[in-house]
Design an enzyme around this catalytic site. Structure first.
Site, PDB file in Angstrom:
ATOM      1  N   SER A  54      -4.427  14.200   6.233  1.00  0.00           N
ATOM      2  CA  SER A  54      -5.115  13.463   5.170  1.00  0.00           C
ATOM      3  C   SER A  54      -6.594  13.261   5.506  1.00  0.00           C
ATOM      4  O   SER A  54      -6.954  13.028   6.656  1.00  0.00           O
ATOM      5  CB  SER A  54      -4.457  12.093   4.996  1.00  0.00           C
ATOM      6  OG  SER A  54      -5.311  11.247   4.257  1.00  0.00           O
ATOM      7  N   ASP A 101       4.899  17.822  -5.319  1.00  0.00           N
ATOM      8  CA  ASP A 101       5.360  16.591  -4.670  1.00  0.00           C
ATOM      9  C   ASP A 101       5.458  15.499  -5.714  1.00  0.00           C
ATOM     10  O   ASP A 101       5.228  15.744  -6.893  1.00  0.00           O
ATOM     11  CB  ASP A 101       4.466  16.186  -3.492  1.00  0.00           C
ATOM     12  CG  ASP A 101       3.098  15.644  -3.895  1.00  0.00           C
ATOM     13  OD1 ASP A 101       2.957  15.041  -4.986  1.00  0.00           O
ATOM     14  OD2 ASP A 101       2.157  15.802  -3.105  1.00  0.00           O
ATOM     15  N   SER A 102       5.834  14.324  -5.288  1.00  0.00           N
ATOM     16  CA  SER A 102       6.001  13.115  -6.105  1.00  0.00           C
ATOM     17  C   SER A 102       7.455  12.953  -6.520  1.00  0.00           C
ATOM     18  O   SER A 102       7.886  13.473  -7.562  1.00  0.00           O
ATOM     19  CB  SER A 102       5.077  13.101  -7.340  1.00  0.00           C
ATOM     20  OG  SER A 102       3.718  13.160  -6.922  1.00  0.00           O
ATOM     21  N   LYS A 111      -4.640  20.103  -5.566  1.00  0.00           N
ATOM     22  CA  LYS A 111      -3.543  19.125  -5.628  1.00  0.00           C
ATOM     23  C   LYS A 111      -3.814  18.115  -6.742  1.00  0.00           C
ATOM     24  O   LYS A 111      -4.929  17.590  -6.847  1.00  0.00           O
ATOM     25  CB  LYS A 111      -3.424  18.392  -4.289  1.00  0.00           C
ATOM     26  CG  LYS A 111      -2.383  17.278  -4.246  1.00  0.00           C
ATOM     27  CD  LYS A 111      -2.229  16.754  -2.815  1.00  0.00           C
ATOM     28  CE  LYS A 111      -1.158  15.713  -2.659  1.00  0.00           C
ATOM     29  NZ  LYS A 111      -1.614  14.351  -2.945  1.00  0.00           N
ATOM     30  N   TYR A 159       0.824  -1.213   0.000  1.00  0.00           N
ATOM     31  CA  TYR A 159       0.000   0.000   0.000  1.00  0.00           C
ATOM     32  C   TYR A 159       0.861   1.267   0.000  1.00  0.00           C
ATOM     33  O   TYR A 159       0.566   2.230  -0.699  1.00  0.00           O
ATOM     34  CB  TYR A 159      -0.937   0.001   1.224  1.00  0.00           C
ATOM     35  CG  TYR A 159      -1.936   1.134   1.160  1.00  0.00           C
ATOM     36  CD1 TYR A 159      -2.998   1.079   0.266  1.00  0.00           C
ATOM     37  CD2 TYR A 159      -1.798   2.254   1.966  1.00  0.00           C
ATOM     38  CE1 TYR A 159      -3.903   2.123   0.181  1.00  0.00           C
ATOM     39  CE2 TYR A 159      -2.703   3.301   1.885  1.00  0.00           C
ATOM     40  CZ  TYR A 159      -3.757   3.227   0.986  1.00  0.00           C
ATOM     41  OH  TYR A 159      -4.646   4.268   0.889  1.00  0.00           O
ATOM     42  N   HIS A 179       0.386  12.089  -7.351  1.00  0.00           N
ATOM     43  CA  HIS A 179      -0.002  11.237  -6.226  1.00  0.00           C
ATOM     44  C   HIS A 179       1.053  10.147  -5.990  1.00  0.00           C
ATOM     45  O   HIS A 179       0.736   9.022  -5.612  1.00  0.00           O
ATOM     46  CB  HIS A 179      -1.364  10.590  -6.517  1.00  0.00           C
ATOM     47  CG  HIS A 179      -2.244  10.370  -5.323  1.00  0.00           C
ATOM     48  ND1 HIS A 179      -3.364  11.102  -5.071  1.00  0.00           N
ATOM     49  CD2 HIS A 179      -2.162   9.482  -4.301  1.00  0.00           C
ATOM     50  CE1 HIS A 179      -3.952  10.663  -3.965  1.00  0.00           C
ATOM     51  NE2 HIS A 179      -3.228   9.685  -3.469  1.00  0.00           N
ATOM     52  N   PRO A 236      -0.123  14.968   2.513  1.00  0.00           N
ATOM     53  CA  PRO A 236      -1.141  14.150   3.206  1.00  0.00           C
ATOM     54  C   PRO A 236      -0.961  12.685   2.839  1.00  0.00           C
ATOM     55  O   PRO A 236      -0.918  12.341   1.653  1.00  0.00           O
ATOM     56  CB  PRO A 236      -2.460  14.688   2.626  1.00  0.00           C
ATOM     57  CG  PRO A 236      -2.104  15.262   1.284  1.00  0.00           C
ATOM     58  CD  PRO A 236      -0.689  15.762   1.411  1.00  0.00           C
ATOM     59  N   THR A 260      -7.700  17.448  -3.192  1.00  0.00           N
ATOM     60  CA  THR A 260      -7.016  16.503  -4.089  1.00  0.00           C
ATOM     61  C   THR A 260      -7.952  16.101  -5.214  1.00  0.00           C
ATOM     62  O   THR A 260      -9.057  15.593  -4.977  1.00  0.00           O
ATOM     63  CB  THR A 260      -6.539  15.266  -3.301  1.00  0.00           C
ATOM     64  OG1 THR A 260      -5.614  15.727  -2.314  1.00  0.00           O
ATOM     65  CG2 THR A 260      -5.848  14.266  -4.200  1.00  0.00           C
ATOM     66  N   GLY A 284      -2.570   8.905   3.874  1.00  0.00           N
ATOM     67  CA  GLY A 284      -3.625   8.231   4.619  1.00  0.00           C
ATOM     68  C   GLY A 284      -3.164   6.914   5.225  1.00  0.00           C
ATOM     69  O   GLY A 284      -2.091   6.393   4.912  1.00  0.00           O
ATOM     70  N   TYR A 332     -10.982  15.080   0.214  1.00  0.00           N
ATOM     71  CA  TYR A 332     -11.489  14.369  -0.970  1.00  0.00           C
ATOM     72  C   TYR A 332     -12.945  14.759  -1.119  1.00  0.00           C
ATOM     73  O   TYR A 332     -13.689  14.782  -0.133  1.00  0.00           O
ATOM     74  CB  TYR A 332     -11.383  12.854  -0.794  1.00  0.00           C
ATOM     75  CG  TYR A 332     -10.007  12.294  -1.023  1.00  0.00           C
ATOM     76  CD1 TYR A 332      -9.306  12.592  -2.183  1.00  0.00           C
ATOM     77  CD2 TYR A 332      -9.411  11.453  -0.093  1.00  0.00           C
ATOM     78  CE1 TYR A 332      -8.047  12.078  -2.406  1.00  0.00           C
ATOM     79  CE2 TYR A 332      -8.143  10.922  -0.313  1.00  0.00           C
ATOM     80  CZ  TYR A 332      -7.465  11.242  -1.479  1.00  0.00           C
ATOM     81  OH  TYR A 332      -6.228  10.722  -1.689  1.00  0.00           O
TER      82      TYR A 332
HETATM   83  C1  FNR Z   1      -0.664   9.183  -0.492  1.00  0.00           C
HETATM   84  N1  FNR Z   1      -1.073  10.395  -1.046  1.00  0.00           N
HETATM   85  C2  FNR Z   1      -2.258  10.962  -0.639  1.00  0.00           C
HETATM   86  N2  FNR Z   1      -2.663  12.159  -1.164  1.00  0.00           N
HETATM   87  C3  FNR Z   1      -3.783  12.751  -0.738  1.00  0.00           C
HETATM   88  O1  FNR Z   1      -4.122  13.814  -1.222  1.00  0.00           O
HETATM   89  N3  FNR Z   1      -4.530  12.160   0.245  1.00  0.00           N
HETATM   90  C4  FNR Z   1      -4.205  10.980   0.816  1.00  0.00           C
HETATM   91  O2  FNR Z   1      -4.893  10.488   1.695  1.00  0.00           O
HETATM   92  C5  FNR Z   1      -3.048  10.333   0.342  1.00  0.00           C
HETATM   93  N4  FNR Z   1      -2.680   9.122   0.841  1.00  0.00           N
HETATM   94  C6  FNR Z   1      -1.499   8.539   0.449  1.00  0.00           C
HETATM   95  C7  FNR Z   1      -1.110   7.324   1.002  1.00  0.00           C
HETATM   96  C8  FNR Z   1       0.113   6.776   0.666  1.00  0.00           C
HETATM   97  C9  FNR Z   1       0.525   5.498   1.298  1.00  0.00           C
HETATM   98  C10 FNR Z   1       0.970   7.450  -0.242  1.00  0.00           C
HETATM   99  C11 FNR Z   1       2.339   6.902  -0.588  1.00  0.00           C
HETATM  100  C12 FNR Z   1       0.577   8.616  -0.810  1.00  0.00           C
HETATM  101  C13 FNR Z   1      -0.221  11.102  -2.012  1.00  0.00           C
HETATM  102  C14 FNR Z   1       0.742  12.032  -1.293  1.00  0.00           C
HETATM  103  O3  FNR Z   1       0.076  13.125  -0.755  1.00  0.00           O
HETATM  104  C15 FNR Z   1       1.837  12.539  -2.257  1.00  0.00           C
HETATM  105  O4  FNR Z   1       1.229  13.098  -3.384  1.00  0.00           O
HETATM  106  C16 FNR Z   1       2.785  11.435  -2.671  1.00  0.00           C
HETATM  107  O5  FNR Z   1       3.153  10.659  -1.548  1.00  0.00           O
HETATM  108  C17 FNR Z   1       4.022  12.004  -3.334  1.00  0.00           C
HETATM  109  O6  FNR Z   1       4.838  10.990  -3.842  1.00  0.00           O
HETATM  110  P1  FNR Z   1       6.164  10.479  -3.093  1.00  0.00           P
HETATM  111  O7  FNR Z   1       7.128  11.618  -3.060  1.00  0.00           O
HETATM  112  O8  FNR Z   1       5.756  10.029  -1.751  1.00  0.00           O
HETATM  113  O9  FNR Z   1       6.657   9.335  -3.931  1.00  0.00           O
END
Ligand code: FNR
Length: 423
Positions: free
Chosen positions: A126, A348-349, A293, A44, A317, A97, A176, A99, A150
């Protein structure tokens, strides 16, 4: 503490037999965290959509840009301090954020909130958190936080979440947009595991009065077809019931609420029908700044400015939604141009090191959001692990700035620090 003192402290710690609690090398950080996670958590958290190409691209496209350090510029007083939406930040950094942090620590959100408060780095709560926003905010004092929303099928629920975020002292709403449904996440599909069914990551809902009312109505309806009873089902139901707020297991089970909450949640938490026109509803229901986002296309960024949004976050994401997507770093210059300095652009990302932060700000962004690495810190060492991951990234960025001859964020944004190798 400035980066050079922190760096000295790490080396001195090694000399006196106290190595850092999390590795500074992010590959090792990820590997060690993966080893500590359950297989479901690793899928996950570390996994993404489809063939995982977007995850790879998010990293490899940083290699298109190289820094060009300048010499003899007296960098002794270099500062990473910056401003965002009226907040003064120690570094152009926020926590993205994320989750379902309970997959790695039962009170993960709370620990991240406390670590964010220790460092002064804003934390974006989140919508899929495992601890209600009020509880985390209560542990953060005056430290900055934002709330990620969301857009669910219930407008009343959206309005309620906005009100709660305001009352919890959030400084902005992050909407998001890229999750109108879950991506085709092959690791999770292979494991056939979705944490929400276990009652995980739905605390913002089960703590919400409007959700509670919707649940009352939902439970009045005739029950939908039930899956056949099996041992696995009973075992997993136990988890779902125990995750629901309240003490008495039997009482909760009899009420039907834990399972009802999961069913209701899965039927309303995403909304495929939203359009740009719906943003007016958000505006009417909150006085907080709103950031969008998931923006990747310049024309979407332009439209965000035109409809009066207060910022955009360039993000795919973390490669969890669209496989084969443009990377965030590749999308950034087009978005920066389109926005033309009218609102802040965050990204991000793929942020893993100080040079990444340097490149993103040099390309015109205001700040970056750190994602997975702080979850790895949380996995390995709880609150202290998150704090160390944040400190390490801030220090890496500051050292990079100093060594490049860059003394302030303003200099970084206005200067000419990068070449594009076009690789
Ligand atoms: C996320 N991300 C995310 N984004 C969001 O807007 N709400 C959320 O609840 C979540 N939950 C979530 C869970 C997990 C396990 C991950 C890995 C990511 C996306 C997060 O905000 C962000 O965009 C990414 O994590 C960026 O990528 P990197 O740098 O972590 O690879």
């Amino acid at each position: 503490m400035n980066a050079l003192d922190y760096q000295r402290q790490i080396y001195l710690g090694g000399f006196t037999g106290k190595p850092p609690i999390v590795p500074a090398d992010w590959h090792l950080l990820e590997q060690q965290a993966r080893d500590r996670m359950t297989p479901e958590a690793a899928s996950y958290i570390i996994g993404g959509a489809g063939l995982q190409d977007t995850i790879r691209q998010n990293r490899s496209d940083f290699g298109r840009w190289q820094l060009v350090p300048r010499m003899l510029r007296n960098v002794e007083a270099a500062s990473t301090q910056t401003e965002l939406l009226g907040m003064t930040l120690p570094s152009p950094l926020l926590l993205a954020p994320i989750g379902v942090l309970e997959m790695v620590r039962p009170d993960g959100d709370l620990l991240v909130g406390k670590a964010a408060a220790e460092t002064g780095v804003p934390y974006i709560f989140s919508n899929q958190a495992s601890v209600p926003m009020e509880t985390v905010a209560g542990a953060m004092g005056d430290s900055p936080r934002l709330f990620q929303l969301y857009w669910s099928k219930s407008r009343d629920l959206v309005a309620s979440l906005l009100q709660r975020a305001e009352r919890a002292g959030c400084r902005a709403i992050v909407l998001t947009l890229d999750t109108t449904s879950l991506g085709w996440r092959t690791p999770d599909l292979t494991a056939a595991y979705l944490p929400f069914l276990w009652g995980k990551g739905i605390a913002q809902y089960t703590s919400d009065p409007v959700f509670g009312r919707l649940l009352d109505e939902f439970l009045q309806q005739p029950p939908s077809a039930r899956p056949p009873i099996s041992l696995a089902l009973l075992r997993n139901l136990r988890h779902t019931v125990s995750r629901y707020p309240g003490r008495s297991f039997v009482g909760k089970l009899r009420s039907g609420r834990p399972l009802g909450a999961v069913q209701l949640f899965t039927s309303i938490y995403t909304n495929q029908t939203t359009t740009w026109d719906d943003l007016a509803f958000l505006r009417q229901h909150t006085r907080l700044p709103i950031l969008l986002k998931g923006i990747l296309a310049p024309d979407d960024a332009r439209r965000a400015v035109d409809v009066g949004m207060d910022g955009v976050i360039v993000s795919n994401h973390g490669g969890r939604q669209v496989d084969g997507s443009i990377s965030a770093i590749a999308a950034l210059p087009g978005v920066v141009d389109a926005v033309n300095k009218q609102i802040p652009v965050l990204m991000d990302s793929g942020i893993r090191g100080g040079a990444d932060v340097f490149k993103v700000i040099a390309l015109g962004a205001t700040a970056v959001c750190l994602g997975r690495p702080y979850v790895y810190g949380l996995t390995l060492a709880g609150q202290a692990g998150v704090r160390e991951v944040i400190h390490q990234l801030m220090a890496d960025f500051e050292v990079t700035m100093r060594l490049c001859g860059c003394r302030s964020i303003a200099e970084l944004r206005d200067g000419d620090w990068l070449v594009n190798s076009g690789r």
